[in-house]
Design a protein around this motif. Structure first.
Motif, PDB file in Angstrom:
ATOM      1  N   GLY A 134       0.794  -1.211   0.000  1.00 48.85           N
ATOM      2  CA  GLY A 134       0.000   0.000   0.000  1.00 48.85           C
ATOM      3  C   GLY A 134       0.831   1.268   0.000  1.00 48.85           C
ATOM      4  O   GLY A 134       2.052   1.215   0.075  1.00 48.85           O
ATOM      5  N   PRO A 135       0.159   2.413  -0.121  1.00 43.51           N
ATOM      6  CA  PRO A 135      -1.290   2.572  -0.292  1.00 43.51           C
ATOM      7  C   PRO A 135      -1.757   2.162  -1.683  1.00 43.51           C
ATOM      8  O   PRO A 135      -0.943   2.006  -2.597  1.00 43.51           O
ATOM      9  CB  PRO A 135      -1.502   4.073  -0.068  1.00 43.51           C
ATOM     10  N   GLY A 136      -3.082   1.999  -1.836  1.00 36.73           N
ATOM     11  CA  GLY A 136      -3.658   1.636  -3.111  1.00 36.73           C
ATOM     12  C   GLY A 136      -4.001   2.867  -3.938  1.00 36.73           C
ATOM     13  O   GLY A 136      -3.607   3.995  -3.628  1.00 36.73           O
ATOM     14  N   TYR A 137      -4.757   2.635  -5.008  1.00 32.86           N
ATOM     15  CA  TYR A 137      -5.157   3.739  -5.889  1.00 32.86           C
ATOM     16  C   TYR A 137      -5.876   4.842  -5.110  1.00 32.86           C
ATOM     17  O   TYR A 137      -5.589   6.035  -5.289  1.00 32.86           O
ATOM     18  CB  TYR A 137      -6.091   3.224  -6.996  1.00 32.86           C
ATOM     19  N   SER A 138      -6.820   4.462  -4.267  1.00 31.00           N
ATOM     20  CA  SER A 138      -7.594   5.476  -3.537  1.00 31.00           C
ATOM     21  C   SER A 138      -6.705   6.315  -2.640  1.00 31.00           C
ATOM     22  O   SER A 138      -6.818   7.549  -2.613  1.00 31.00           O
ATOM     23  CB  SER A 138      -8.692   4.806  -2.707  1.00 31.00           C
ATOM     24  N   ILE A 181      -3.483   6.895  -2.870  1.00 32.27           N
ATOM     25  CA  ILE A 181      -2.559   7.736  -3.641  1.00 32.27           C
ATOM     26  C   ILE A 181      -3.292   8.929  -4.242  1.00 32.27           C
ATOM     27  O   ILE A 181      -2.872  10.085  -4.073  1.00 32.27           O
ATOM     28  CB  ILE A 181      -1.879   6.892  -4.735  1.00 32.27           C
ATOM     29  N   TRP A 182      -4.396   8.666  -4.943  1.00 33.07           N
ATOM     30  CA  TRP A 182      -5.107   9.780  -5.585  1.00 33.07           C
ATOM     31  C   TRP A 182      -5.722  10.733  -4.562  1.00 33.07           C
ATOM     32  O   TRP A 182      -5.687  11.958  -4.725  1.00 33.07           O
ATOM     33  CB  TRP A 182      -6.176   9.241  -6.528  1.00 33.07           C
ATOM     34  N   LYS A 183      -6.280  10.194  -3.481  1.00 35.65           N
ATOM     35  CA  LYS A 183      -6.900  11.075  -2.480  1.00 35.65           C
ATOM     36  C   LYS A 183      -5.878  12.009  -1.865  1.00 35.65           C
ATOM     37  O   LYS A 183      -6.192  13.177  -1.561  1.00 35.65           O
ATOM     38  CB  LYS A 183      -7.596  10.259  -1.389  1.00 35.65           C
ATOM     39  N   SER A 184      -4.642  11.539  -1.688  1.00 35.55           N
ATOM     40  CA  SER A 184      -3.611  12.417  -1.118  1.00 35.55           C
ATOM     41  C   SER A 184      -3.373  13.636  -2.000  1.00 35.55           C
ATOM     42  O   SER A 184      -3.073  14.732  -1.491  1.00 35.55           O
ATOM     43  CB  SER A 184      -2.305  11.639  -0.918  1.00 35.55           C
ATOM     44  N   LEU A 185      -3.509  13.463  -3.308  1.00 35.15           N
ATOM     45  CA  LEU A 185      -3.305  14.587  -4.229  1.00 35.15           C
ATOM     46  C   LEU A 185      -4.501  15.533  -4.225  1.00 35.15           C
ATOM     47  O   LEU A 185      -4.337  16.763  -4.233  1.00 35.15           O
ATOM     48  CB  LEU A 185      -3.047  14.054  -5.638  1.00 35.15           C
ATOM     49  N   TYR A 186      -5.707  14.992  -4.199  1.00 35.31           N
ATOM     50  CA  TYR A 186      -6.886  15.858  -4.115  1.00 35.31           C
ATOM     51  C   TYR A 186      -6.875  16.651  -2.808  1.00 35.31           C
ATOM     52  O   TYR A 186      -7.198  17.848  -2.778  1.00 35.31           O
ATOM     53  CB  TYR A 186      -8.167  15.028  -4.244  1.00 35.31           C
ATOM     54  N   ASP A 187      -6.490  16.002  -1.722  1.00 39.82           N
ATOM     55  CA  ASP A 187      -6.396  16.699  -0.434  1.00 39.82           C
ATOM     56  C   ASP A 187      -5.336  17.789  -0.480  1.00 39.82           C
ATOM     57  O   ASP A 187      -5.526  18.880   0.086  1.00 39.82           O
ATOM     58  CB  ASP A 187      -6.067  15.700   0.680  1.00 39.82           C
ATOM     59  N   ARG A 188      -4.213  17.517  -1.157  1.00 34.52           N
ATOM     60  CA  ARG A 188      -3.130  18.507  -1.251  1.00 34.52           C
ATOM     61  C   ARG A 188      -3.647  19.838  -1.817  1.00 34.52           C
ATOM     62  O   ARG A 188      -3.256  20.921  -1.362  1.00 34.52           O
ATOM     63  CB  ARG A 188      -2.012  17.939  -2.132  1.00 34.52           C
TER      64      ARG A 188
END
Length: 334
Positions: free
Chosen positions: A147-151, A153-160
């Motif tokens: 991990g982490p998985g797709y969710s 990884i992508w969520k960390s960028l949206y949160d950024r």
């Protein structure tokens, strides 16, 4: 469903051009645009990086015959300065060049290795609802076993960037499957203002490159940086995967071929015919023959030999398998 426009809005087109391969692909792009889309009345810009400390060699187009043909096709060569990327990451040209376009005028960017195959003015662009190419494979990210998985990884960028992650998801796709997450090929994209879009694209790309979230620690950013930042930028402007009807760009109106062996292997007979038609006039042919892949693939028949290796109705699912077959037969060129 894609959002519709009340009436057609004018727009500019930008591709990247520089010495070497891209100048010849830019000529083919311009020739195909004028052949297949006579109704296009906007400006066609070939954005050209200027020499500077971020380039080891002069990247400008200096071939007089190439420049003369560009003028013939109504191309406006648009010099721009690399302040961030340059030779170390040439995909960044599409980001930095946006700021050289006319501010406030809608634009469509195409990768230079594209042919226009239909009337662009019939594409119902809604420039306030930006979009990009969905002709892609799940190239990024590559989640690791632990991990982490797709969710994650992508969520960390949206949160950024303070973006709503949940509204970007395609809930018809299963959790942790790559197509559930907003991901584009950067082969084309469009928006209302190149300056606003470009500034945000650059901001997001630099933040990801220089200070990646910890969830990206095992992920490669090169060459994927532009395609990591692009969906975030498009989502931030209210765009998404539903921006255009299916089957137009990357379909009946444009073809992002990427390499000439791939073009001959997998594209339709109509695309092959268009390529060979627009390349045929003597004044174009004598210039294009200076680039070996076009010379051998288009004018000397190697492309048809590549085509004969495949059943275009039953192609391998993965691009790498297509490349491997071409290479094993000694026909790969780039």
């Amino acid at each position: 469903m894609a959002k519709k426009q009340a009436s057609r809005q004018g727009f500019n087109i930008m591709i990247i051009g520089q010495s070497g391969r891209l100048q010849y692909e830019a000529l083919l792009f311009a020739a195909s645009l004028r052949h297949a889309s006579p109704g296009f009345d906007g400006r066609l810009f070939v954005a050209m990086p200027l020499p500077g400390p971020l380039w080891q060699k002069d990247p400008t187009i200096r071939d007089r015959d190439v420049l003369t043909l560009m003028e013939h096709f109504g191309v406006e060569v648009l010099p721009f300065e690399n302040k961030v990327f340059g030779q170390s990451y040439p995909y960044g040209n599409k980001i930095e060049a946006l700021m050289a376009l006319p501010e406030g005028e809608p634009f469509v960017f195409f990768d230079t290795d594209t042919l226009i195959t239909g009337e662009l003015t019939q594409v119902p662009f809604d420039f306030d609802h930006p979009g990009a190419s969905l002709r892609r494979e799940g190239t990024w990210p590559e989640p690791t076993l632990y991990g982490p998985g797709y969710s994650g990884i992508w969520k960390s960028l949206y949160d950024r960037f303070g973006l709503d992650f949940d509204s970007s998801l395609d809930l018809s796709q299963p959790d942790e499957y790559w197509q559930r997450y907003l991901y584009f090929n950067a082969g084309f994209f469009f928006a209302a203002c190149p300056h606003r879009f470009g500034e945000r694209f650059l901001e997001y790309a630099l933040s990801i490159r220089d200070d990646p979230p910890r969830e990206l620690i095992c992920q490669s950013l090169d060459p994927w940086l532009d395609q990591i930042a692009l969906p975030l930028v498009i989502h931030s402007f209210g765009g998404g995967r539903d921006a255009l009807p299916d089957g137009l760009l990357d379909g009946s109106v444009s073809c992002h071929y990427r390499h000439f062996p791939l073009l001959y292997a997998r594209e339709s007979d109509q695309v092959i015919d268009l390529l060979e038609t627009v390349a045929a006039p003597n004044k174009i042919k004598k210039v294009l023959k200076n680039y070996d892949p076009i010379k051998r693939m288009v004018f000397q028949g190697r492309g048809q030999k590549v085509r004969a290796l495949f059943d275009q109705d039953h192609l391998p699912r993965r691009e790498q398998a297509i490349r491997n077959r071409i290479k094993s037969n000694g026909f790969w060129m780039r």
